[in-house]
Design a protein around this motif. Structure first.
Motif, PDB file in Angstrom:
ATOM      1  N   PRO A  88     -12.664   4.821 -15.016  1.00 23.30           N
ATOM      2  CA  PRO A  88     -13.591   4.666 -13.896  1.00 23.30           C
ATOM      3  C   PRO A  88     -12.877   4.985 -12.587  1.00 23.30           C
ATOM      4  N   MET A  89     -13.643   5.193 -11.552  1.00 22.66           N
ATOM      5  CA  MET A  89     -13.073   5.541 -10.249  1.00 22.66           C
ATOM      6  C   MET A  89     -12.769   4.273  -9.447  1.00 22.66           C
ATOM      7  N   ASN A  90     -11.889   3.450  -9.997  1.00 20.89           N
ATOM      8  CA  ASN A  90     -11.471   2.220  -9.336  1.00 20.89           C
ATOM      9  C   ASN A  90      -9.997   2.346  -8.956  1.00 20.89           C
ATOM     10  N   GLU A  91      -9.699   2.209  -7.664  1.00 24.11           N
ATOM     11  CA  GLU A  91      -8.345   2.446  -7.170  1.00 24.11           C
ATOM     12  C   GLU A  91      -7.368   1.361  -7.617  1.00 24.11           C
ATOM     13  N   LEU A  92      -6.158   1.809  -8.017  1.00 22.22           N
ATOM     14  CA  LEU A  92      -5.053   0.914  -8.335  1.00 22.22           C
ATOM     15  C   LEU A  92      -3.976   1.025  -7.257  1.00 22.22           C
ATOM     16  N   PHE A  93      -3.125  -0.018  -7.213  1.00 23.53           N
ATOM     17  CA  PHE A  93      -2.008  -0.032  -6.277  1.00 23.53           C
ATOM     18  C   PHE A  93      -0.723  -0.322  -7.049  1.00 23.53           C
ATOM     19  N   ARG A  94       0.404  -0.288  -6.358  1.00 27.58           N
ATOM     20  CA  ARG A  94       1.686  -0.500  -7.027  1.00 27.58           C
ATOM     21  C   ARG A  94       1.739  -1.824  -7.777  1.00 27.58           C
ATOM     22  N   VAL A  95       1.168  -2.864  -7.198  1.00 30.21           N
ATOM     23  CA  VAL A  95       1.193  -4.168  -7.847  1.00 30.21           C
ATOM     24  C   VAL A  95       0.416  -4.131  -9.169  1.00 30.21           C
ATOM     25  N   ASP A  96      -0.606  -3.307  -9.248  1.00 32.15           N
ATOM     26  CA  ASP A  96      -1.358  -3.171 -10.500  1.00 32.15           C
ATOM     27  C   ASP A  96      -0.520  -2.468 -11.566  1.00 32.15           C
ATOM     28  N   PHE A  97       0.283  -1.503 -11.146  1.00 33.73           N
ATOM     29  CA  PHE A  97       1.218  -0.871 -12.084  1.00 33.73           C
ATOM     30  C   PHE A  97       2.123  -1.930 -12.712  1.00 33.73           C
ATOM     31  N   GLU A  98       2.599  -2.872 -11.890  1.00 32.32           N
ATOM     32  CA  GLU A  98       3.503  -3.907 -12.388  1.00 32.32           C
ATOM     33  C   GLU A  98       2.831  -4.761 -13.467  1.00 32.32           C
ATOM     34  N   TYR A 111       0.839  -1.190   0.000  1.00 34.48           N
ATOM     35  CA  TYR A 111       0.000   0.000   0.000  1.00 34.48           C
ATOM     36  C   TYR A 111       0.881   1.249   0.000  1.00 34.48           C
ATOM     37  N   GLY A 112       0.323   2.349  -0.459  1.00 27.61           N
ATOM     38  CA  GLY A 112       1.067   3.601  -0.435  1.00 27.61           C
ATOM     39  C   GLY A 112       2.134   3.655  -1.525  1.00 27.61           C
ATOM     40  N   TRP A 113       2.900   4.765  -1.514  1.00 27.52           N
ATOM     41  CA  TRP A 113       3.800   5.067  -2.628  1.00 27.52           C
ATOM     42  C   TRP A 113       5.244   5.251  -2.195  1.00 27.52           C
ATOM     43  N   GLU A 119      -2.958  13.288  -0.287  1.00 28.48           N
ATOM     44  CA  GLU A 119      -3.632  12.004  -0.416  1.00 28.48           C
ATOM     45  C   GLU A 119      -3.672  11.631  -1.898  1.00 28.48           C
ATOM     46  N   ILE A 120      -3.314  10.391  -2.225  1.00 30.00           N
ATOM     47  CA  ILE A 120      -3.212   9.980  -3.622  1.00 30.00           C
ATOM     48  C   ILE A 120      -3.990   8.695  -3.861  1.00 30.00           C
ATOM     49  N   VAL A 121      -4.774   8.679  -4.930  1.00 28.33           N
ATOM     50  CA  VAL A 121      -5.423   7.469  -5.417  1.00 28.33           C
ATOM     51  C   VAL A 121      -5.055   7.335  -6.890  1.00 28.33           C
ATOM     52  N   ALA A 122      -4.525   6.177  -7.284  1.00 32.26           N
ATOM     53  CA  ALA A 122      -4.197   5.930  -8.686  1.00 32.26           C
ATOM     54  C   ALA A 122      -5.399   5.325  -9.400  1.00 32.26           C
ATOM     55  N   LEU A 123      -5.570   5.694 -10.659  1.00 31.08           N
ATOM     56  CA  LEU A 123      -6.681   5.221 -11.484  1.00 31.08           C
ATOM     57  C   LEU A 123      -6.151   4.744 -12.830  1.00 31.08           C
ATOM     58  N   ALA A 124      -6.836   3.762 -13.422  1.00 26.52           N
ATOM     59  CA  ALA A 124      -6.439   3.245 -14.733  1.00 26.52           C
ATOM     60  C   ALA A 124      -7.283   3.861 -15.830  1.00 26.52           C
ATOM     61  N   GLY A 125      -6.647   4.222 -16.926  1.00 23.85           N
ATOM     62  CA  GLY A 125      -7.355   4.867 -18.022  1.00 23.85           C
ATOM     63  C   GLY A 125      -7.281   4.066 -19.313  1.00 23.85           C
ATOM     64  N   ARG A 126      -8.331   4.200 -20.107  1.00 23.63           N
ATOM     65  CA  ARG A 126      -8.368   3.634 -21.456  1.00 23.63           C
ATOM     66  C   ARG A 126      -8.002   4.753 -22.440  1.00 23.63           C
ATOM     67  N   VAL A 127      -6.886   4.610 -23.125  1.00 21.67           N
ATOM     68  CA  VAL A 127      -6.447   5.639 -24.068  1.00 21.67           C
ATOM     69  C   VAL A 127      -7.260   5.505 -25.345  1.00 21.67           C
ATOM     70  N   MET A 128      -8.056   6.536 -25.632  1.00 22.18           N
ATOM     71  CA  MET A 128      -8.987   6.483 -26.756  1.00 22.18           C
ATOM     72  C   MET A 128      -8.492   7.287 -27.961  1.00 22.18           C
ATOM     73  N   MET A 129      -8.007   8.483 -27.747  1.00 18.81           N
ATOM     74  CA  MET A 129      -7.531   9.376 -28.812  1.00 18.81           C
ATOM     75  C   MET A 129      -8.526   9.461 -29.959  1.00 18.81           C
ATOM     76  N   GLY A 130      -9.799   9.635 -29.597  1.00 15.02           N
ATOM     77  CA  GLY A 130     -10.856   9.811 -30.580  1.00 15.02           C
ATOM     78  C   GLY A 130     -11.496   8.545 -31.093  1.00 15.02           C
TER      79      GLY A 130
END
Length: 292
Positions: free
Chosen positions: A198-208, A7-9, A97-108
């Motif tokens: 979406p507003m779904n929290e990610l953690f460091r392991v998700d970055f990996e 947890y945390g950064w 306070e930090i929450v990481a989020l995952a994004g879908r890159v659309m570029m149109g």
């Protein structure tokens, strides 16, 4: 020694003086919106976006030591997982306070895209709970220069560059869907949906996990060609393969094609990315093989 539970950064491991020197920030460090804006702008302008580790045959490492050595200690950059990993650690160290989020890159694009990007939702510690936080994205390569408030319809002009944040509902198989936000950017062709999240929290392991796909899959665009960006108040440089595009805030764009041998000098001159001689040779050979 306390076990790292993931947890945390790891803000306590940040070399804050070295980071501040790298981005040229000598202002205040109190965890306020003003400090957040200043740090975000300085980071975006100082540390470029790049995927060159893949081209020279090395893995993209996300340990804090590796990220600091590359982005802070050397004249290099990184992509979203590295940038936002570093920035999250810095902000945590300062008390945000930090929450990481995952994004879908659309570029149109209108077809559903995978989650391959990460951004940060950041809140100063004294911000009332009924006030929205800030969208921070120092790792996309194309801005924004400063954070955007998480407020539906937030429309900002930053040194002539336009960004817009909208809230909607995602398309799902169950009734109602989920809250989803979308960042739009004004490009020469008009307003474009850049990424949705979406507003779904990610953690460091998700970055990996996400980083492994982006840096190794043959379906990932980042394994196919060098891609670097530098975003400044008056210009946006993009090197896509051997195509160098220069875009101004007024929408004027110029593109020219480089010879592979020109890449190392161009990277140093326009992007602030200085490769070791062996890496420069590997990059040139990678591009020659790709184009041959």
């Amino acid at each position: 020694m306390t076990e790292d539970l993931g947890y945390g950064w790891q803000g306590d491991l940040i070399d804050l003086p070295a980071y501040l020197k790298r981005i040229g920030h000598d202002g205040g460090l109190d965890p306020t919106p003003e400090t957040l804006r200043a740090l975000h702008r300085a980071h975006v302008m100082s540390i470029p976006f790049e995927n060159l580790e893949i081209m020279v045959g090395r893995p993209v490492e996300l340990s804090l030591d590796a990220v600091q050595a590359k982005l802070v200690g050397g004249p290099r950059g990184g992509y979203c997982f590295e940038h936002n990993r570093l920035f999250a650690g810095v902000l945590e160290r300062l008390g945000y306070e930090i929450v990481a989020l995952a994004g879908r890159v659309m570029m149109g694009m209108s077809t559903l895209r995978p989650c391959t990007h990460v951004i940060l939702l950041v809140r100063p510690p004294d911000l009332p709970r009924d006030e929205p936080g800030w969208l921070c994205d120092v790792g996309f390569g194309g801005g924004p220069l400063e954070p955007l408030r998480f407020r539906d319809g937030e429309d900002v002009e930053q040194d002539g560059w336009g960004f817009r944040l909208l809230k909607g509902r995602s398309t799902t198989t169950w009734d109602g869907g989920a809250d989803e936000w979308a960042l739009h950017q004004r490009l020469p062709r008009g307003w474009v949906l850049r990424h949705a999240f979406p507003m779904n929290e990610l953690f460091r392991v998700d970055f990996e996990v996400l980083n492994h796909y982006v840096s190794t899959s043959p379906r990932s665009p980042f394994t196919m060609r060098p891609f670097t960006q530098r975003f400044l108040p008056d210009v946006h440089y993009v090197l896509d393969g051997t195509d160098l595009t220069t875009t101004r805030p007024d929408g004027t764009t110029e593109t020219r094609t480089l010879a592979p041998s020109e890449l190392p000098e161009t990277l140093a001159k326009l992007f602030g990315i200085v490769l070791e001689p062996e890496d420069a040779s590997r990059l040139i050979e990678f591009v020659r093989r790709r184009d041959g």
